[in-house]
Design an enzyme around this catalytic site. Structure first.
Site, PDB file in Angstrom:
ATOM      1  N   GLY A 217      29.003  25.468  55.276  1.00  0.00           N
ATOM      2  CA  GLY A 217      29.233  26.759  55.908  1.00  0.00           C
ATOM      3  C   GLY A 217      29.806  26.543  57.293  1.00  0.00           C
ATOM      4  N   SER A 218      29.844  27.585  58.101  1.00  0.00           N
ATOM      5  CA  SER A 218      30.407  27.461  59.449  1.00  0.00           C
ATOM      6  C   SER A 218      30.231  28.752  60.214  1.00  0.00           C
ATOM      7  CB  SER A 218      31.917  27.143  59.400  1.00  0.00           C
ATOM      8  OG  SER A 218      32.206  25.999  58.653  1.00  0.00           O
TER       9      SER A 218
END
Length: 788
Positions: A217-218
Site C-alpha cells: 500500500g502507500s
C-alpha cells in the site's frame, strides 16, 4: 574528487552522444555520499544501466540473485519443490507452483518478443544493467552469508531483467493467483463440479483485502501553491512495501548530462527511478483500487471438458506441457511435467485468492490486463524527464504502462496532480451489466472483479482509441484531478482524493464510489485539512518540508482518536478492573491506567499503544463492526464513530488483547519502543509507527511473537519529502527505513534504520555542488564489458 575534476568529468561525459546506440564498452561513474546512496553518471543509457546494475548488486546481490532464480523457474531445482516461494514477487504456495507459473511464461516467449522490439533507450539500459550486475560478480566474492558460494548465484542476461519487470507488472493480477492457475486440471467426470451457490460471496470476502492496505500500500500527499507555506509545492512519498525480499526499494540518482537527471528509488532490479523527482517535478504512487484482472465463465462441451462453446461454436482449449526440474530429498534431480490449459480469453483457473472455481459443466478463465504490459520502464523513464505536471500526465497517457498504482505529482509551478492513469480492463458499467453472470454481478459491485459470460464473444473486453492496446480503458476514462490546493491518496477510491472536489465519473472497475474510506484514508485527509488550516498545533498554516515530515512522524492513530473516550468509559465499567476474555476475566488495571494517559500516538515512548494495537486488531472481526454510528456517505470523514462498548464482543476483545500481551511477556503499560523493534547484527533498533487498521500514516506491520512486535514485515519503506519554492529547485529529505543493503556485512545494512528510529532524515544531495560537498564522498569508476 575536487570540484575542478568533477567539472572536467562532466564536460567529458557531456561531449559524448547520449541518444546514439552505445557501440563501445559500457562505462559509468558512481559517486557515493552519506548512507551509501549512489549518484550514477554516464554518457549513455547503456552506461547508466551498467552503473545501476553494479551498484544495486553491491547492496543486494543475494536478493537479486534469488529473484532471477525465481523468474527463471529454477527454485525447485535448488531448494526443492516444497520450499517456500520467493517473498514478494509471488504468492505461490511453494516453489514448484512458482516454477510452473514462470516456466509457462518463459515457454510462451512473450518476454523474448518484447526484448526484440523494446525502444532503444530501454534496450541499452537493460543491456547495461545485466553487464553491470555481472561485472560485480566478476570482481567480487559475495560476502552476504545468505548466498555466499551458492550455486544459484550466476551471471544474468537481458531476458532475466525483462522477466523480473514482467513479474512486477503481473503482481496484482495473475501473479497473485499462481496456485489457481497452475492447479487447473480438467475433471475426471465431464459433468462434475457444477458451480456451487455462495461462490460469489466467498470470492468477495477473499478479495476484500484488495486496496485495504493490509499488504502492499502507500500514502501520497501532493500539495500545490494554495496549500503550502511559501507558495510553491510539496510532495510526500510514503510507499508501504515489504522490508524483506524482492520488493525492497533501493535509492539512487541517475544522470546522463543533457538527457536525464532524476533522483529517488525503485525496486532494486528495475534500472529506473519509480518514486522520486527531477529539477522540476516530483511524483509518487499508491496502490490503486482498480481491478487489473477479470474472469470469464465458459460452458464446456458435454463429454469434452477441454472444449468450450463461444457463440454456439465448439473451440478446443490449448494445452501447454510445462516441465521443471526439481531437487529430490537425496539431492538428485528429476522432472515434473504438468499440462496447463488456456482459452481465447486467457488461462483456465481453478481458484481465486484461495476460493475454488470448479471445472465441470463450465470452466473459469482469468484474463490479466497487464498480460502485454512491458511499458513500465518506458513510463518511469519518461516521468524522470517530465518538466511539469502536464508532462507527467502526457507521459502516463502515452505509455499507459503503470500496472496497478495511482500517481500523485507536484511541480515547480505549484500544481498538484492525482490520476489513476494505469492499466485497467475495458469493462464499463454498461458492459458489466450486460455481460456479468449472476454471481459476477454481485462480485463486480463489491470488488470490481467481473465474471463475464464467455459463451458470447461480444462479452470480451472492449477497447478505446486512446488506449495503448486493445482491451484497456483509455486515459480519457480514468479519473484525474489537477488542483492548486492538494490531492491525497491512501489506497482509497478516487472519489475522496480531495474532500472539496470529489471525483464521481469513473467506472466501477476502477474503484468503488461513495463508500467508506479506511481509517488511514480518513487520517490522511484530516491531516491535510488541519495542516492547511493551521489547526493541528504546528507553526503557521500550510505545508513546508518540515511540517510534512512532522505530520508523518506524529504517528497519530485515527482509531484511537475517535475511540479514546469510549475506551476510558469501558475501562471504568469493568468490575474490579477485570475485563471478560475468551478464557475468563483478566485484570486490566495497568492497561486502563496507561490508556487514560495515552495521547493516541505510536511514538517510541507511548505507553498503552501496544495494548490498543492488539485490541484494534481484534475489533476487525467483530460481527457487523464495532461502531455504534455506522458510515454515512454524507459524512465520509467523521463516520463511523462511537465504539459500541456495551457489546460483549467488544468487551471480550479488550480482555483477549490484555491476555495476549501477558502471554507474550509484555506489560500492558510498556513503552512501545521496548517491544516494537527489529534486530540487526545482534542489536535492537526500536521502531515507531502502527498497523494500517489503526489509521496511522506511518504504517508499520509488525510480526507479533513472544516479546512483542519483534520484526517488521512491511510498512513505510522509501519515504521522501520534496519541496519546491516559487522559483527554486527541489529541497528534498528522504529515508529508506530498512537501509540500502540487505547484506548484514554491509555498513549500510541498518544505518538508515537507526535514523528512522530517531526521527532523523537524510538531506538529499542532488546538485553537483551538494554531491561534491559530501564529507564521505567516494568515487567508483567502472568500465566493461563483463564476461559472459
Amino acid at each position: 574528487m575536487s570540484v575542478l575534476l568533477s567539472c572536467l568529468l562532466l564536460l567529458l561525459i557531456t561531449a559524448q552522444p547520449s541518444q546514439a546506440a552505445a557501440t563501445g564498452p559500457p562505462s559509468a561513474t558512481i559517486r557515493y555520499t552519506e548512507y551509501g546512496i549512489p549518484h550514477i553518471i554516464a554518457s549513455d543509457y547503456r552506461g547508466l544501466g551498467y552503473g545501476y546494475g553494479y551498484a544495486s548488486a553491491t547492496d543486494n546481490v543475494c536478493t537479486l540473485a534469488e529473484t532471477y532464480l525465481t523468474v527463471n523457474a529454477q527454485r525447485s531445482r535448488f531448494f526443492g519443490p516444497d520450499a517456500p516461494a520467493a517473498a514478494g514477487v509471488t504468492t505461490a504456495r511453494n516453489s514448484l507452483n512458482s516454477d510452473l507459473h514462470f516456466q509457462r511464461i518463459n515457454d510462451s516467449k512473450v518476454v523474448d518478443r518484447y526484448a526484440a522490439v523494446a525502444p532503444r533507450p530501454i534496450r541499452d539500459l537493460v543491456r547495461g544493467y545485466a553487464e553491470g550486475y555481472n561485472r560485480f560478480l566478476e570482481r567480487n566474492h559475495v560476502q552476504d552469508p545468505t548466498c555466499a558460494d551458492a550455486a544459484w548465484v550466476r551471471p544474468v542476461d537481458e531476458l532475466d531483467v525483462y522477466r523480473y519487470v514482467y513479474a512486477i507488472a503481473l503482481l496484482d493480477g495473475s501473479g497473485a493467483q499462481i496456485d489457481g492457475l497452475v492447479g487447473a486440471q480438467p475433471p475426471r467426470r465431464a459433468d462434475a463440479g457444477t458451480r456451487s451457490l455462495g461462490t460469489a460471496d466467498a470470492l468477495a470476502d477473499a478479495l476484500r483485502s484488495r486496496g485495504s492496505g493490509t499488504s502492499n500500500g502507500s500514502n501520497a500527499i501532493a500539495v500545490g501553491s494554495e496549500g503550502t507555506t511559501a507558495g510553491g509545492s510539496a510532495l510526500l512519498a510514503n510507499p508501504h512495501f515489504p522490508w524483506h525480499g524482492a520488493l525492497r526499494f533501493w535509492q539512487s540518482q541517475l544522470t546522463i548530462p543533457g538527457e536525464l537527471n532524476v533522483s529517488g528509488a525503485s525496486l532494486a532490479g528495475l534500472p529506473v527511478v519509480a518514486v522520486g523527482h527531477n529539477a522540476d517535478v516530483a511524483w509518487s504512487h499508491t496502490v490503486s483500487t482498480a481491478a487489473t484482472l477479470g474472469l470469464f465463465e465458459i460452458p464446456t462441451v458435454p463429454g469434452s471438458p477441454t472444449s468450450y462453446l463461444v457463440d454456439g461454436v465448439p473451440q478446443r482449449m490449448t494445452a501447454h506441457r510445462v516441465s521443471v526440474k526439481v531437487r529430490n530429498a537425496d539431492g538428485s534431480l528429476s522432472k515434473v511435467t504438468r499440462t496447463l490449459w488456456s482459452t481465447r480469453y486467457g488461462p483456465v483457473v481453478s481458484g481465486l485468492s484461495g476460493v475454488a472455481l470448479p471445472w465441470g459443466k463450465s470452466a473459469y478463465v482469468l484474463r490479466d490486463a497487464n498480460a502485454n504490459n512491458f511499458r513500465l520502464l518506458e513510463t518511469w523513464l519518461g516521468l524522470g524527464k517530465a518538466g511539469s505536471v502536464g508532462e507527467v500526465r502526457s507521459t502516463l497517457s502515452r505509455t499507459l504502462g503503470i500496472p496497478w498504482t495511482n500517481t500523485l505529482a507536484t511541480d515547480r509551478r505549484g500544481t498538484a496532480l492525482y490520476t489513476d492513469t494505469q492499466v485497467v480492463p475495458h469493462i464499463t458499467d454498461a458492459h458489466a451489466a450486460r455481460c456479468n453472470t449472476p454471481g459476477g454481478a454481485d462480485l463486480f459491485a463489491r470488488t470490481g472483479v467481473s465474471i463475464l459470460d464467455g459463451a458470447r464473444s461480444s462479452c470480451d473486453w472492449g477497447s478505446d482509441p486512446d488506449a495503448r492496446e486493445p482491451g484497456l480503458l483509455g486515459p480519457g476514462r480514468l479519473p484525474t484531478l489537477v488542483r492548486r490546493d492538494y490531492a491525497a491518496n491512501a489506497n482509497n477510491a478516487p472519489w475522496l482524493t480531495n474532500a472539496k472536489a470529489p471525483l464521481t465519473d469513473y467506472p466501477r472497475v476502477v474503484g468503488p464510489g461513495a463508500t467508506a474510506p479506511s481509517m488511514r484514508a480518513q487520517q490522511v485527509l484530516h491531516t491535510v485539512r488541519q495542516r492547511i488550516d493551521g489547526t493541528d498545533g504546528l507553526r503557521s498554516e500550510g505545508f513546508s518540508s518540515r511540517t510534512m515530515r512532522e505530520v508523518l512522524f506524529a504517528d497519530r492513530s485515527r482509531v484511537a482518536e475517535i475511540s479514546s473516550i469510549d475506551v476510558r468509559k469501558m475501562c471504568a465499567s469493568f468490575p474490579d478492573g477485570r475485563a471478560p476474555s475468551s478464557s475468563g476475566p483478566v485484570d486490566v488495571t495497568a492497561g486502563c491506567t496507561a490508556l487514560a494517559r495515552w495521547k493516541g500516538d505510536y511514538r517510541l515512548g507511548s505507553r498503552g499503544a501496544l495494548l490498543f494495537s492488539r485490541f484494534a486488531a481484534k475489533l476487525d472481526s467483530v460481527p457487523d463492526g464495532p461502531w455504534r454510528v455506522p458510515f454515512d456517505r454524507r459524512r465520509p470523514l467523521t463516520t463511523p464513530h462511537t465504539l459500541a462498548i456495551e457489546r460483549p464482543e467488544v468487551r471480550t476483545a479488550f480482555g483477549d488483547a490484555a491476555r495476549e500481551l501477558a502471554a507474550a511477556g509484555v506489560s500492558a503499560d510498556a513503552r512501545l519502543g521496548d517491544h516494537q523493534y527489529v534486530t540487526r547484527n545482534g542489536g535492537r533498533i526500536p521502531v515507531h509507527g502502527a498497523p494500517h487498521e489503526l489509521g496511522a500514516l506511518n504504517v508499520i506491520t509488525p510480526q507479533w511473537t513472544v516479546g512483542g512486535n519483534t520484526e517488521v514485515l512491511h510498512g513505510s519503506s522509501f519515504v521522501q519529502v520534496v519541496e519546491f519554492g516559487r522559483n527554486t529547485g527541489p529541497r528534498t529529505y528522504s529515508l529508506l527505513t530498512y537501509s540500502q543493503s540487505a547484506d548484514p556485512t554491509s555498513p549500510h545494512h541498518a544505518d538508515q534504520t537507526r535514523l528512522y528510529s530517531a526521527d532523523r532524515w537524510v538531506r538529499e544531495r542532488f546538485t553537483e555542488r551538494d554531491i561534491q560537498a559530501s564529507p564521505v564522498l567516494r568515487v567508483v569508476r567502472l568500465s566493461g564489458p563483463a564476461h559472459r
